[in-house]
Design a protein around this motif. Structure first.
Motif, PDB file in Angstrom:
ATOM      1  N   SER A  35       0.829  -1.205   0.000  1.00 17.66           N
ATOM      2  CA  SER A  35       0.000   0.000   0.000  1.00 17.66           C
ATOM      3  C   SER A  35       0.863   1.255   0.000  1.00 17.66           C
ATOM      4  O   SER A  35       0.593   2.212  -0.746  1.00 17.66           O
ATOM      5  CB  SER A  35      -0.916  -0.016   1.232  1.00 17.66           C
ATOM      6  OG  SER A  35      -1.573   1.219   1.392  1.00 17.66           O
ATOM      7  N   ARG A  40      -1.563   3.132  -2.808  1.00 20.78           N
ATOM      8  CA  ARG A  40      -2.968   2.750  -2.852  1.00 20.78           C
ATOM      9  C   ARG A  40      -3.560   2.751  -1.447  1.00 20.78           C
ATOM     10  O   ARG A  40      -2.880   2.374  -0.484  1.00 20.78           O
ATOM     11  CB  ARG A  40      -3.115   1.344  -3.453  1.00 20.78           C
ATOM     12  CG  ARG A  40      -2.672   1.233  -4.897  1.00 20.78           C
ATOM     13  CD  ARG A  40      -3.707   1.797  -5.860  1.00 20.78           C
ATOM     14  NE  ARG A  40      -4.932   1.009  -5.827  1.00 20.78           N
ATOM     15  CZ  ARG A  40      -5.104  -0.127  -6.502  1.00 20.78           C
ATOM     16  NH1 ARG A  40      -4.119  -0.628  -7.241  1.00 20.78           N
ATOM     17  NH2 ARG A  40      -6.250  -0.773  -6.442  1.00 20.78           N
ATOM     18  N   LEU A 154     -15.047   8.076  -3.804  1.00 22.97           N
ATOM     19  CA  LEU A 154     -14.396   7.499  -4.987  1.00 22.97           C
ATOM     20  C   LEU A 154     -13.424   8.477  -5.629  1.00 22.97           C
ATOM     21  O   LEU A 154     -12.323   8.098  -6.034  1.00 22.97           O
ATOM     22  CB  LEU A 154     -15.451   7.044  -6.003  1.00 22.97           C
ATOM     23  CG  LEU A 154     -16.414   5.953  -5.514  1.00 22.97           C
ATOM     24  CD1 LEU A 154     -17.381   5.570  -6.634  1.00 22.97           C
ATOM     25  CD2 LEU A 154     -15.660   4.731  -5.010  1.00 22.97           C
ATOM     26  N   GLU A 155     -13.811   9.749  -5.727  1.00 20.41           N
ATOM     27  CA  GLU A 155     -12.923  10.751  -6.331  1.00 20.41           C
ATOM     28  C   GLU A 155     -11.688  10.958  -5.461  1.00 20.41           C
ATOM     29  O   GLU A 155     -10.567  11.071  -5.966  1.00 20.41           O
ATOM     30  CB  GLU A 155     -13.666  12.080  -6.506  1.00 20.41           C
ATOM     31  CG  GLU A 155     -12.794  13.164  -7.157  1.00 20.41           C
ATOM     32  CD  GLU A 155     -13.493  14.514  -7.251  1.00 20.41           C
ATOM     33  OE1 GLU A 155     -13.017  15.361  -8.026  1.00 20.41           O
ATOM     34  OE2 GLU A 155     -14.494  14.720  -6.531  1.00 20.41           O
ATOM     35  N   LEU A 157     -10.274   8.779  -3.377  1.00 20.28           N
ATOM     36  CA  LEU A 157      -9.404   7.609  -3.399  1.00 20.28           C
ATOM     37  C   LEU A 157      -8.723   7.421  -4.746  1.00 20.28           C
ATOM     38  O   LEU A 157      -7.592   6.946  -4.816  1.00 20.28           O
ATOM     39  CB  LEU A 157     -10.215   6.353  -3.038  1.00 20.28           C
ATOM     40  CG  LEU A 157     -10.871   6.361  -1.644  1.00 20.28           C
ATOM     41  CD1 LEU A 157     -11.629   5.070  -1.413  1.00 20.28           C
ATOM     42  CD2 LEU A 157      -9.850   6.586  -0.542  1.00 20.28           C
ATOM     43  N   SER A 158      -9.398   7.764  -5.816  1.00 21.31           N
ATOM     44  CA  SER A 158      -8.835   7.547  -7.159  1.00 21.31           C
ATOM     45  C   SER A 158      -7.859   8.634  -7.570  1.00 21.31           C
ATOM     46  O   SER A 158      -6.793   8.353  -8.135  1.00 21.31           O
ATOM     47  CB  SER A 158      -9.956   7.472  -8.199  1.00 21.31           C
ATOM     48  OG  SER A 158     -10.794   6.383  -7.965  1.00 21.31           O
ATOM     49  N   GLU A 159      -8.218   9.895  -7.293  1.00 18.73           N
ATOM     50  CA  GLU A 159      -7.450  11.016  -7.826  1.00 18.73           C
ATOM     51  C   GLU A 159      -6.811  11.900  -6.764  1.00 18.73           C
ATOM     52  O   GLU A 159      -6.142  12.875  -7.099  1.00 18.73           O
ATOM     53  CB  GLU A 159      -8.370  11.899  -8.698  1.00 18.73           C
ATOM     54  CG  GLU A 159      -9.150  11.139  -9.768  1.00 18.73           C
ATOM     55  CD  GLU A 159      -8.234  10.534 -10.815  1.00 18.73           C
ATOM     56  OE1 GLU A 159      -7.103  11.035 -10.969  1.00 18.73           O
ATOM     57  OE2 GLU A 159      -8.653   9.565 -11.473  1.00 18.73           O
ATOM     58  N   LEU A 192     -15.697   0.993  -4.334  1.00 16.32           N
ATOM     59  CA  LEU A 192     -14.727   1.544  -3.394  1.00 16.32           C
ATOM     60  C   LEU A 192     -13.612   0.539  -3.109  1.00 16.32           C
ATOM     61  O   LEU A 192     -12.440   0.886  -3.096  1.00 16.32           O
ATOM     62  CB  LEU A 192     -15.433   1.962  -2.108  1.00 16.32           C
ATOM     63  CG  LEU A 192     -14.564   2.733  -1.103  1.00 16.32           C
ATOM     64  CD1 LEU A 192     -15.363   3.833  -0.422  1.00 16.32           C
ATOM     65  CD2 LEU A 192     -13.986   1.808  -0.038  1.00 16.32           C
ATOM     66  N   LYS A 193     -13.986  -0.720  -2.925  1.00 19.27           N
ATOM     67  CA  LYS A 193     -12.983  -1.746  -2.618  1.00 19.27           C
ATOM     68  C   LYS A 193     -11.969  -1.900  -3.758  1.00 19.27           C
ATOM     69  O   LYS A 193     -10.794  -2.181  -3.510  1.00 19.27           O
ATOM     70  CB  LYS A 193     -13.672  -3.086  -2.352  1.00 19.27           C
ATOM     71  CG  LYS A 193     -14.327  -3.182  -0.989  1.00 19.27           C
ATOM     72  CD  LYS A 193     -14.830  -4.598  -0.745  1.00 19.27           C
ATOM     73  CE  LYS A 193     -15.351  -4.773   0.656  1.00 19.27           C
ATOM     74  NZ  LYS A 193     -15.809  -6.159   0.913  1.00 19.27           N
ATOM     75  N   ARG A 194     -12.430  -1.730  -5.004  1.00 17.74           N
ATOM     76  CA  ARG A 194     -11.523  -1.891  -6.147  1.00 17.74           C
ATOM     77  C   ARG A 194     -10.401  -0.867  -6.142  1.00 17.74           C
ATOM     78  O   ARG A 194      -9.351  -1.091  -6.750  1.00 17.74           O
ATOM     79  CB  ARG A 194     -12.297  -1.772  -7.471  1.00 17.74           C
ATOM     80  CG  ARG A 194     -13.120  -2.984  -7.828  1.00 17.74           C
ATOM     81  CD  ARG A 194     -13.445  -2.988  -9.305  1.00 17.74           C
ATOM     82  NE  ARG A 194     -14.066  -1.750  -9.746  1.00 17.74           N
ATOM     83  CZ  ARG A 194     -15.373  -1.523  -9.749  1.00 17.74           C
ATOM     84  NH1 ARG A 194     -16.209  -2.450  -9.301  1.00 17.74           N
ATOM     85  NH2 ARG A 194     -15.868  -0.390 -10.176  1.00 17.74           N
ATOM     86  N   ARG A 195     -10.601   0.234  -5.491  1.00 18.41           N
ATOM     87  CA  ARG A 195      -9.586   1.287  -5.448  1.00 18.41           C
ATOM     88  C   ARG A 195      -8.583   1.080  -4.315  1.00 18.41           C
ATOM     89  O   ARG A 195      -7.696   1.906  -4.119  1.00 18.41           O
ATOM     90  CB  ARG A 195     -10.273   2.655  -5.318  1.00 18.41           C
ATOM     91  CG  ARG A 195     -10.984   3.071  -6.601  1.00 18.41           C
ATOM     92  CD  ARG A 195     -12.044   4.134  -6.353  1.00 18.41           C
ATOM     93  NE  ARG A 195     -12.543   4.689  -7.608  1.00 18.41           N
ATOM     94  CZ  ARG A 195     -13.437   4.103  -8.391  1.00 18.41           C
ATOM     95  NH1 ARG A 195     -13.940   2.919  -8.060  1.00 18.41           N
ATOM     96  NH2 ARG A 195     -13.840   4.671  -9.510  1.00 18.41           N
ATOM     97  N   CYS A 196      -8.755   0.003  -3.554  1.00 19.02           N
ATOM     98  CA  CYS A 196      -7.921  -0.233  -2.371  1.00 19.02           C
ATOM     99  C   CYS A 196      -7.238  -1.594  -2.431  1.00 19.02           C
ATOM    100  O   CYS A 196      -7.625  -2.475  -3.201  1.00 19.02           O
ATOM    101  CB  CYS A 196      -8.796  -0.193  -1.106  1.00 19.02           C
ATOM    102  SG  CYS A 196      -9.813   1.280  -0.914  1.00 19.02           S
TER     103      CYS A 196
END
Length: 320
Positions: A35, A40, A154-155, A157-159, A192-196
């Motif tokens: 991580s 991530r 989501l924004e 965590l992603s960006e 959300l989980k996919r970004r972690c």
């Protein structure tokens, strides 16, 4: 304050946590290392009291980073988690503009919706630059918040950015280290989980739990530590509404020590059950007969191995 370097291996990550008196197994150290290196968010799931939140606290201390904690709850919204406008100051600004004869509405709007009237909440604070390095953003017990709040994250965590309609997009120069915890009272959306990176934090085995107790409570006696951990390990095998976590083990060992106990006996267990168990039905199920039976049980294989290891370490220390 200069920025401390991140660990360069799984072993260094494990050692970094150990310096903060957090005893992590290799699987947890591995996912935390990945991580940090991959940048991530780390999604930690598990029962309450197993040490998920403590990971963020120890990491912040070990790296010398600021810890920004967002405690989730039902009804949590953007104004509490991200930002809100200082409406009282804005009204004063409007009245002053009117008093000076300001009539340009566009310029007045741009002024009152500028950053000087912006109140930054935890998520926006985590996007600010810091001389010590990007802060640790702990989003604690996300399962307590509403699903709508998940969608907003989501924004972030992603960006590593948030969009404020009146100001535009605010992006972090360097993304914060994000740790999300959940007690799994409800499922978190896959988006959300996919970004972690994900890790299930389980109850520790007897050996590791004893290490935790001795690391966090260095003054506790060897016998008391072994017997307290052994009893809690057996207690978790009972049909309880809420099994005691590591936090309860530490509290219980502390309580026993404060009462002057050097070992675990039926009387001390009965007197202190409220430290271990937090539901009346669970406490009522622990009758004197059941407590005595649990204390009389033969140690499981992992308990026996933990006791043997501890005995060997003591003998080695005494010989040296």
């Amino acid at each position: 304050m200069s920025e401390l370097p991140l660990p360069r291996s799984v072993e260094e990550t494990q050692a970094l946590l150990a310096r903060g008196h957090y005893v992590a197994d290799r699987a947890l150290a591995l996912v935390l290392f990945l991580s940090l290196i991959m940048g991530r968010p780390l999604f930690l799931e598990g029962e309450a009291g197993v040490g998920k939140t403590e990971i963020a606290k120890v990491l912040a201390r070990a790296l010398g980073r600021r810890l920004i904690r967002l405690q989730c709850y039902e009804g949590l919204d953007i104004s509490s988690a991200v930002y809100e406008w200082n409406y009282a100051a804005q009204m004063v600004g409007i009245r002053l503009a009117e008093a000076t004869g300001e009539r340009d509405r566009e310029r007045l709007s741009a002024d009152i919706f500028s950053e000087r009237f912006l109140i930054r909440r935890p998520i926006l604070q985590a996007l600010e630059p810091d001389m010590a390095g990007p802060p640790i953003l702990l989003i604690d017990e996300l399962d307590r918040a509403d699903e709508a709040f998940e969608a907003f994250l989501l924004e972030v965590l992603s960006e590593a950015q948030v969009t404020i309609p009146e100001l535009g997009t605010i992006r972090a120069e360097r993304a914060p280290i994000v740790i999300i915890t959940t007690n799994r009272t409800r499922e978190i959306h896959d988006a959300l989980k996919r970004r972690c990176l994900y890790h299930w934090v389980d109850y520790p085995d007897a050996g590791r739990e004893r290490e935790i107790v001795e690391a966090r409570l260095p003054g506790i006696g060897e016998r008391l530590a072994a017997e307290a951990v052994g009893f809690v390990q057996r207690l978790r095998r009972e049909d309880l509404f809420k099994k005691p976590g590591v936090a309860e083990t530490l509290d219980w060992a502390t309580a026993l020590g404060a009462l002057g106990s050097s070992a675990v006996d039926p009387a001390s267990v009965a007197d202190t059950l409220g430290v271990l168990l937090k539901y009346q039905d669970d406490i009522a199920a622990m009758t004197p007969e059941r407590i005595a039976a649990l204390l009389a049980e033969e140690p499981s294989s992992n308990e026996a191995a933990a006791n043997e290891t501890a005995t060997t370490e003591i003998a080695t220390t005494e010989t040296a």
